[in-house]
Design a protein around this motif. Structure first.
Motif, PDB file in Angstrom:
ATOM      1  N   LYS A 308       0.834  -1.214   0.000  1.00 31.09           N
ATOM      2  CA  LYS A 308       0.000   0.000   0.000  1.00 31.09           C
ATOM      3  C   LYS A 308       0.862   1.255   0.000  1.00 31.09           C
ATOM      4  O   LYS A 308       0.579   2.225  -0.705  1.00 31.09           O
ATOM      5  N   GLN A 309       1.926   1.239   0.804  1.00 31.86           N
ATOM      6  CA  GLN A 309       2.819   2.399   0.872  1.00 31.86           C
ATOM      7  C   GLN A 309       3.569   2.590  -0.446  1.00 31.86           C
ATOM      8  O   GLN A 309       3.791   3.714  -0.893  1.00 31.86           O
ATOM      9  N   LEU A 310       3.957   1.473  -1.069  1.00 29.87           N
ATOM     10  CA  LEU A 310       4.674   1.566  -2.341  1.00 29.87           C
ATOM     11  C   LEU A 310       3.783   2.138  -3.439  1.00 29.87           C
ATOM     12  O   LEU A 310       4.223   2.966  -4.244  1.00 29.87           O
ATOM     13  N   VAL A 311       2.535   1.703  -3.481  1.00 33.80           N
ATOM     14  CA  VAL A 311       1.604   2.187  -4.503  1.00 33.80           C
ATOM     15  C   VAL A 311       1.427   3.697  -4.384  1.00 33.80           C
ATOM     16  O   VAL A 311       1.288   4.412  -5.384  1.00 33.80           O
ATOM     17  N   LYS A 312       1.480   4.196  -3.153  1.00 34.61           N
ATOM     18  CA  LYS A 312       1.373   5.641  -2.919  1.00 34.61           C
ATOM     19  C   LYS A 312       2.705   6.357  -3.148  1.00 34.61           C
ATOM     20  O   LYS A 312       2.802   7.570  -2.978  1.00 34.61           O
ATOM     21  N   ALA A 313       3.755   5.563  -3.498  1.00 32.11           N
ATOM     22  CA  ALA A 313       5.115   6.109  -3.667  1.00 32.11           C
ATOM     23  C   ALA A 313       5.556   6.806  -2.389  1.00 32.11           C
ATOM     24  O   ALA A 313       6.192   7.849  -2.410  1.00 32.11           O
ATOM     25  N   ASN A 314       5.217   6.199  -1.253  1.00 35.18           N
ATOM     26  CA  ASN A 314       5.509   6.773   0.064  1.00 35.18           C
ATOM     27  C   ASN A 314       6.869   6.277   0.548  1.00 35.18           C
ATOM     28  O   ASN A 314       7.127   5.075   0.603  1.00 35.18           O
ATOM     29  N   GLU A 315       7.753   7.198   0.916  1.00 38.08           N
ATOM     30  CA  GLU A 315       9.085   6.809   1.364  1.00 38.08           C
ATOM     31  C   GLU A 315       9.064   6.137   2.742  1.00 38.08           C
ATOM     32  O   GLU A 315      10.090   5.647   3.212  1.00 38.08           O
ATOM     33  N   GLU A 316       7.895   6.111   3.383  1.00 35.23           N
ATOM     34  CA  GLU A 316       7.732   5.364   4.630  1.00 35.23           C
ATOM     35  C   GLU A 316       8.040   3.876   4.392  1.00 35.23           C
ATOM     36  O   GLU A 316       8.385   3.141   5.316  1.00 35.23           O
ATOM     37  N   THR A 317       7.959   3.450   3.129  1.00 37.11           N
ATOM     38  CA  THR A 317       8.260   2.060   2.769  1.00 37.11           C
ATOM     39  C   THR A 317       9.654   1.658   3.228  1.00 37.11           C
ATOM     40  O   THR A 317       9.873   0.542   3.709  1.00 37.11           O
ATOM     41  N   LEU A 318      10.619   2.556   3.073  1.00 37.47           N
ATOM     42  CA  LEU A 318      12.010   2.242   3.421  1.00 37.47           C
ATOM     43  C   LEU A 318      12.143   2.005   4.919  1.00 37.47           C
ATOM     44  O   LEU A 318      12.941   1.168   5.362  1.00 37.47           O
ATOM     45  N   HIS A 319      11.352   2.725   5.712  1.00 32.99           N
ATOM     46  CA  HIS A 319      11.351   2.485   7.159  1.00 32.99           C
ATOM     47  C   HIS A 319      10.758   1.109   7.457  1.00 32.99           C
ATOM     48  O   HIS A 319      11.211   0.403   8.364  1.00 32.99           O
ATOM     49  N   MET A 320       9.747   0.726   6.673  1.00 37.29           N
ATOM     50  CA  MET A 320       9.127  -0.579   6.879  1.00 37.29           C
ATOM     51  C   MET A 320      10.094  -1.712   6.536  1.00 37.29           C
ATOM     52  O   MET A 320      10.040  -2.788   7.128  1.00 37.29           O
ATOM     53  N   VAL A 321      10.991  -1.489   5.571  1.00 39.83           N
ATOM     54  CA  VAL A 321      12.030  -2.478   5.264  1.00 39.83           C
ATOM     55  C   VAL A 321      12.914  -2.682   6.493  1.00 39.83           C
ATOM     56  O   VAL A 321      13.246  -3.816   6.853  1.00 39.83           O
ATOM     57  N   ASP A 322      13.277  -1.574   7.147  1.00 41.59           N
ATOM     58  CA  ASP A 322      14.064  -1.677   8.385  1.00 41.59           C
ATOM     59  C   ASP A 322      13.308  -2.482   9.438  1.00 41.59           C
ATOM     60  O   ASP A 322      13.888  -3.333  10.125  1.00 41.59           O
ATOM     61  N   LEU A 323      12.017  -2.221   9.566  1.00 46.79           N
ATOM     62  CA  LEU A 323      11.204  -2.938  10.556  1.00 46.79           C
ATOM     63  C   LEU A 323      11.148  -4.433  10.255  1.00 46.79           C
ATOM     64  O   LEU A 323      11.163  -5.264  11.167  1.00 46.79           O
ATOM     65  N   PHE A 324      11.081  -4.769   8.956  1.00 47.34           N
ATOM     66  CA  PHE A 324      11.026  -6.174   8.559  1.00 47.34           C
ATOM     67  C   PHE A 324      12.269  -6.920   9.048  1.00 47.34           C
ATOM     68  O   PHE A 324      12.170  -8.016   9.612  1.00 47.34           O
ATOM     69  N   PHE A 325      13.431  -6.328   8.860  1.00 47.81           N
ATOM     70  CA  PHE A 325      14.656  -7.010   9.263  1.00 47.81           C
ATOM     71  C   PHE A 325      14.854  -6.974  10.776  1.00 47.81           C
ATOM     72  O   PHE A 325      15.440  -7.885  11.355  1.00 47.81           O
ATOM     73  N   GLN A 326      14.347  -5.932  11.416  1.00 53.24           N
ATOM     74  CA  GLN A 326      14.361  -5.934  12.888  1.00 53.24           C
ATOM     75  C   GLN A 326      13.500  -7.090  13.404  1.00 53.24           C
ATOM     76  O   GLN A 326      13.858  -7.764  14.367  1.00 53.24           O
ATOM     77  N   TYR A 327      12.376  -7.304  12.740  1.00 52.92           N
ATOM     78  CA  TYR A 327      11.473  -8.392  13.120  1.00 52.92           C
ATOM     79  C   TYR A 327      12.172  -9.745  12.984  1.00 52.92           C
ATOM     80  O   TYR A 327      12.112 -10.588  13.882  1.00 52.92           O
ATOM     81  N   LEU A 328      12.852  -9.935  11.845  1.00 55.40           N
ATOM     82  CA  LEU A 328      13.537 -11.203  11.621  1.00 55.40           C
ATOM     83  C   LEU A 328      14.596 -11.467  12.685  1.00 55.40           C
ATOM     84  O   LEU A 328      14.702 -12.569  13.220  1.00 55.40           O
TER      85      LEU A 328
END
Length: 504
Positions: A308-328
């Motif tokens: 959803k964030q990517l479709v909006k071209a929202n740079e918040e996506t890059l923060h979510m990538v960080d969260l994904f790896f923190q989760y792992l």
């Protein structure tokens, strides 16, 4: 680029090898070809080489003599031998020199590719701790043979013929394949000692996997004995503190024939993914009860949010990538690079299939980089760069396509498995086929045939990951009537064979 030296007294062979693969695509560069052992050795004295590929029988200096002499000059060098003679006397001598593999002429493209990819992984992941002695490396070809058999890349007859060099036979009533991931895999002495422990105290054969893991083929009288052997190894590693650090042992299902080992390995790989839901230092098997439904639901929600964030071209996506790896990394006290790679691949594939960008090159490039990544930080950078590229693409994309092209795209997405052409589409939508082709290229950015081919290949890749159909069957399911043409298009566009893609 890893530097390759080819040595063969038949120039047609070296020319053929150079043309057989796009070497640079796999991280290798052929820096010299020699027509004799003496010529090759002269070059080696003044130039560093990573991989030597040599004919086993040449003029005055044989390929084996060349390998031995080259090791004295450059101890770290890897070697592959070519032979037109399946004479085990020569090959056994090669084993003592630690050859990576022997390839029978005419060289099979897929076997050559698999071998150099394994060499590439070794060169990129194993620290240069100095020279290994020949006796330390005599399992190299055995490991390659077993790895390729477990992945369905060679047949049983060929596998047994090669294993006979090591006096290995499969005569037990039951077998299973297990995968041991452990924290300190990079410490060579620890890894060697663990392998030695298993092979000396268990009815088992080990091999080093290319993804920082130790694969174990256990043998036993029955299923219960196999379970006890796996559990005993876990207990022993826990009690004796042999330097593994945190670890997981994933046990594939017991099977009764050698032909079923590939299935046992596949199931062990699936159980390895449960590292995310389990405490370390345990046996993960069919008997371990893990409720992962809540976690899978959270993962699905996360993937949907990032799209959803990517479709909006929202740079918040890059923060979510960080969260994904923190989760792992927080969810599991230890997670093996291979398992982290699989979860990352799952996420990037979900993003790609959800957004379906017209340009597939960034996705293919990201997946290829992931194949050769060796740690979680590299995976994070690859995913972040891919998402950033998508954001820029969506920012710059012109969302003004004519109704006719929008309808054509919808039709392709629904009927890609059928015989579609500009002529049939022109008839379907009552428009001149030549005009439609010109309009499609102008608005979509690629010619119609290329778009259809790419879309079919994307669907094929999806089926390779989510079904057990054979590659040829998948080709037909996505619209290729000619299986050979499908293989060629897949290799040309994706950069790997369908079977290699399935294992990524």
């Amino acid at each position: 680029m890893y530097k390759v030296l080819l040595a063969d007294d038949e120039s047609l062979i070296t020319l053929g090898l150079k043309a057989l693969l796009d070497w640079e695509d796999y991280g290798f560069e052929i820096v010299y070809t020699a027509e004799s052992g003496e010529e090759a050795l002269s070059f080696l004295k003044n130039h560093p080489i990573d991989l030597l590929i040599t004919d086993i029988l040449m003029g005055e200096m044989s390929g084996l003599e060349l390998i031995k002499a080259s090791r004295e000059i450059q101890p770290q060098i890897k070697s592959i031998v070519l032979t037109g003679y399946q004479e085990f006397g020569f090959i056994k001598q090669g084993l003592l020199l630690g050859i990576e593999n022997y390839l029978v002429k005419p060289v099979d493209e897929e076997e050559l590719l698999t071998t150099i990819q394994n060499v590439g992984r070794k060169l990129s992941t194993v620290p240069a701790l100095g020279a290994s002695s020949p006796t330390e490396e005599t399992t190299t070809m055995m490991d390659n043979t077993l790895w390729r058999y477990l992945n369905g890349e060679i047949d049983k007859k060929d596998c047994l013929e090669r294993l006979s060099l090591y006096d290995i036979q499969f005569t037990q009533p039951f077998y299973n394949v297990s995968i041991l991931n452990f924290e300190h895999y990079h410490e060579t002495e620890i890894t060697k000692n663990i392998r030695k422990l298993i092979e000396e105290h268990y009815s088992a054969t080990c091999l080093y996997g290319p993804n920082q893991e130790l694969l174990i083929i256990f043998g036993g009288a029955n299923e219960e004995e196999l379970m006890k052997s796996n559990q005993r190894l876990v207990n022993q590693l826990n009690e004796e503190q042999r330097g593994t650090g945190l670890f997981y042992l994933a046990m594939g299902k017991p099977v009764e024939t050698m032909d079923e080992l590939e299935e046992s390995y596949t199931i062990a790989s699936e159980y390895s993914l449960l590292q995310l839901y389990s405490e370390p230092n345990v046996l993960i098997s069919a008997r371990l009860s893990i409720d992962k439904q809540d976690e899978l639901k959270k993962q699905q929600e996360f993937k949907e949010n990032i799209v959803k964030q990517l479709v909006k071209a929202n740079e918040e996506t890059l923060h979510m990538v960080d969260l994904f790896f923190q989760y792992l990394t927080k969810k599991a006290k230890f997670i093996s690079p291979q398992v982290a790679k699989k979860y990352t691949f799952d996420l990037i594939s979900y993003i790609h299939y959800s957004i379906q960008p017209d340009d597939l090159s960034d996705y293919t490039a990201a997946v290829e980089r992931m194949v050769y990544s060796s740690d979680v930080s590299q995976l994070k950078n690859i995913l972040g760069e891919y998402c950033n590229g998508l954001i820029l693409s969506i920012h710059n994309q012109v969302h003004m396509r004519s109704p006719i092209v929008q309808n054509v795209l919808k039709f392709i997405h629904a009927h890609y498995d059928q015989g579609i052409s500009l002529k049939t589409l022109g008839q379907q939508f009552h428009v001149n086929a030549i005009y439609l082709g010109q309009l499609f290229q102008k608005e979509v950015g690629v010619v119609f045939s290329e778009y259809l081919n790419r879309y079919r290949l994307e669907k094929a890749k999806e089926l390779l990951k989510t079904t057990h159909y054979r590659a040829g069957e998948i080709g037909k399911k996505v619209g290729y009537s000619d299986t050979t043409y499908f293989y060629k298009q897949f290799k040309k566009t994706v950069g790997t064979t369908p079977s290699e893609w399935r294992k990524i």
